[in-house]
Design an enzyme around this catalytic site. Sequence first.
Site, PDB file in Angstrom:
ATOM      1  CE  LYS A  67      34.804  -7.569  10.265  1.00 24.82           C
ATOM      2  NZ  LYS A  67      34.410  -6.130  10.203  1.00 24.82           N
TER       3      LYS A  67
ATOM      4  CE1 TYR B 127      38.253  -5.382  14.496  1.00 20.13           C
ATOM      5  CE2 TYR B 127      36.841  -7.205  15.113  1.00 20.13           C
ATOM      6  CZ  TYR B 127      37.324  -6.340  14.156  1.00 20.13           C
ATOM      7  OH  TYR B 127      36.875  -6.436  12.852  1.00 20.13           O
TER       8      TYR B 127
ATOM      9  CG  ASN C 211      32.483  -4.370   7.548  1.00 21.16           C
ATOM     10  OD1 ASN C 211      32.674  -5.415   8.155  1.00 21.16           O
ATOM     11  ND2 ASN C 211      33.071  -3.241   7.885  1.00 21.16           N
TER      12      ASN C 211
ATOM     13  CG  HIS D 144      39.878  -7.615  10.196  1.00 21.46           C
ATOM     14  ND1 HIS D 144      39.926  -6.374  10.799  1.00 21.46           N
ATOM     15  CD2 HIS D 144      41.143  -8.097  10.227  1.00 21.46           C
ATOM     16  CE1 HIS D 144      41.181  -6.129  11.172  1.00 21.46           C
ATOM     17  NE2 HIS D 144      41.936  -7.164  10.844  1.00 21.46           N
TER      18      HIS D 144
ATOM     19  CD  GLU E  43      44.846  -7.204  12.560  1.00 19.96           C
ATOM     20  OE1 GLU E  43      44.404  -6.133  12.994  1.00 19.96           O
ATOM     21  OE2 GLU E  43      44.757  -7.548  11.360  1.00 19.96           O
TER      22      GLU E  43
HETATM   23  P1  ADP Z   1      37.839  -1.552   8.772  1.00 15.47           P
HETATM   24  O1  ADP Z   1      37.239  -2.914   9.063  1.00 15.47           O
HETATM   25  O2  ADP Z   1      37.419  -1.043   7.419  1.00 15.47           O
HETATM   26  O3  ADP Z   1      39.330  -1.494   8.987  1.00 15.47           O
HETATM   27  P2  ADP Z   1      37.563  -0.060  11.280  1.00 15.47           P
HETATM   28  O4  ADP Z   1      38.836  -0.680  11.731  1.00 15.47           O
HETATM   29  O5  ADP Z   1      37.436   1.429  11.308  1.00 15.47           O
HETATM   30  O6  ADP Z   1      37.149  -0.529   9.800  1.00 15.47           O
HETATM   31  O7  ADP Z   1      36.338  -0.621  12.153  1.00 15.47           O
HETATM   32  C1  ADP Z   1      36.321  -1.968  12.524  1.00 15.47           C
HETATM   33  C2  ADP Z   1      34.922  -2.527  12.311  1.00 15.47           C
HETATM   34  O8  ADP Z   1      34.003  -1.892  13.217  1.00 15.47           O
HETATM   35  C3  ADP Z   1      34.304  -2.301  10.948  1.00 15.47           C
HETATM   36  O9  ADP Z   1      34.744  -3.230   9.984  1.00 15.47           O
HETATM   37  C4  ADP Z   1      32.819  -2.432  11.244  1.00 15.47           C
HETATM   38  O10 ADP Z   1      32.418  -3.801  11.278  1.00 15.47           O
HETATM   39  C5  ADP Z   1      32.700  -1.873  12.666  1.00 15.47           C
HETATM   40  N1  ADP Z   1      32.243  -0.472  12.739  1.00 15.47           N
HETATM   41  C6  ADP Z   1      32.976   0.643  12.505  1.00 15.47           C
HETATM   42  N2  ADP Z   1      32.252   1.757  12.749  1.00 15.47           N
HETATM   43  C7  ADP Z   1      31.027   1.348  13.160  1.00 15.47           C
HETATM   44  C8  ADP Z   1      29.815   2.018  13.587  1.00 15.47           C
HETATM   45  N3  ADP Z   1      29.703   3.343  13.634  1.00 15.47           N
HETATM   46  N4  ADP Z   1      28.749   1.266  13.949  1.00 15.47           N
HETATM   47  C9  ADP Z   1      28.832  -0.064  13.922  1.00 15.47           C
HETATM   48  N5  ADP Z   1      29.934  -0.769  13.545  1.00 15.47           N
HETATM   49  C10 ADP Z   1      31.025  -0.081  13.160  1.00 15.47           C
HETATM   50 MG    MG Z   2      40.410  -1.747  10.828  1.00 17.12          MG
END
Ligand code: ADP
Ligand code: MG
Length: 188
Positions: free
Chosen positions: A10, A50, A151, A154, A165
């Site tokens: 990202k 997404y 974070n 992805h 994807e």
């Molecule tokens: P992952 O990336 O670990 O698979 P998810 O698919 O649950 O996680 O969520 C997608 C992305 O949404 C996360 O990587 C993060 O960047 C963002 N995200 C998830 N929950 C929150 C939240 N409560 N507030 C802000 N950003 C969030």
């Molecule tokens: Mg995810």
Amino acid sequence: MMERTLVLIKPDGVYRSLIGKIISTMEDAGLKVVGMKMVRPDKKLAEQHYIPDENWMREIGDKTKATYKDQGVSNNEEPVEIGRRVWMQLIDYLMSGPVAVMVVEGNDAIFVVRKLVGATEPRKADPGSIRGRLSSDSYALADGKHRAVKNLIHASDAPETAKREISVWFKPEELIKYSRSDESAQYD
Ligand code: ADP
Ligand code: MG
């Protein structure tokens, strides 16, 4: 079982010059990069990556609420509302800068990459994981600033999502078949 998964560094990962470290972590674990490029996503591409699926939004909301509860933070939002808000923030996040996208191949690549990446919230992610080692963001900080959690990365979470994807970001001819020199040491 040999698998392919989509990995996307990202904008925070690109701006922080962590592309090399992240790829090295995956290569060190025996995985192979079979497709790779830098992209500046527009809205259409970000929304193809997404997809605003209700179940996915509810899961994001549930995960967020569980963390808030742990931390003693009060939150009255419905999980799906949280997920919808996060979806919009994620689109902005992906469009906010360059991303490095790649297809990574190896034994159980989807599971292995998710393990290396670590939990969604960096503050909680295992200290040995990419997110835990290289970042510290939290839902509380992100929510207060009305942005997605930074974070770094992805990674696809299941065979069907990986397939979808990969097709969003790559044409079949952009994926290269080759062998690592250590494949027989790893797999035979
Ligand atoms: P992952 O990336 O670990 O698979 P998810 O698919 O649950 O996680 O969520 C997608 C992305 O949404 C996360 O990587 C993060 O960047 C963002 N995200 C998830 N929950 C929150 C939240 N409560 N507030 C802000 N950003 C969030
Ligand atoms: Mg995810």
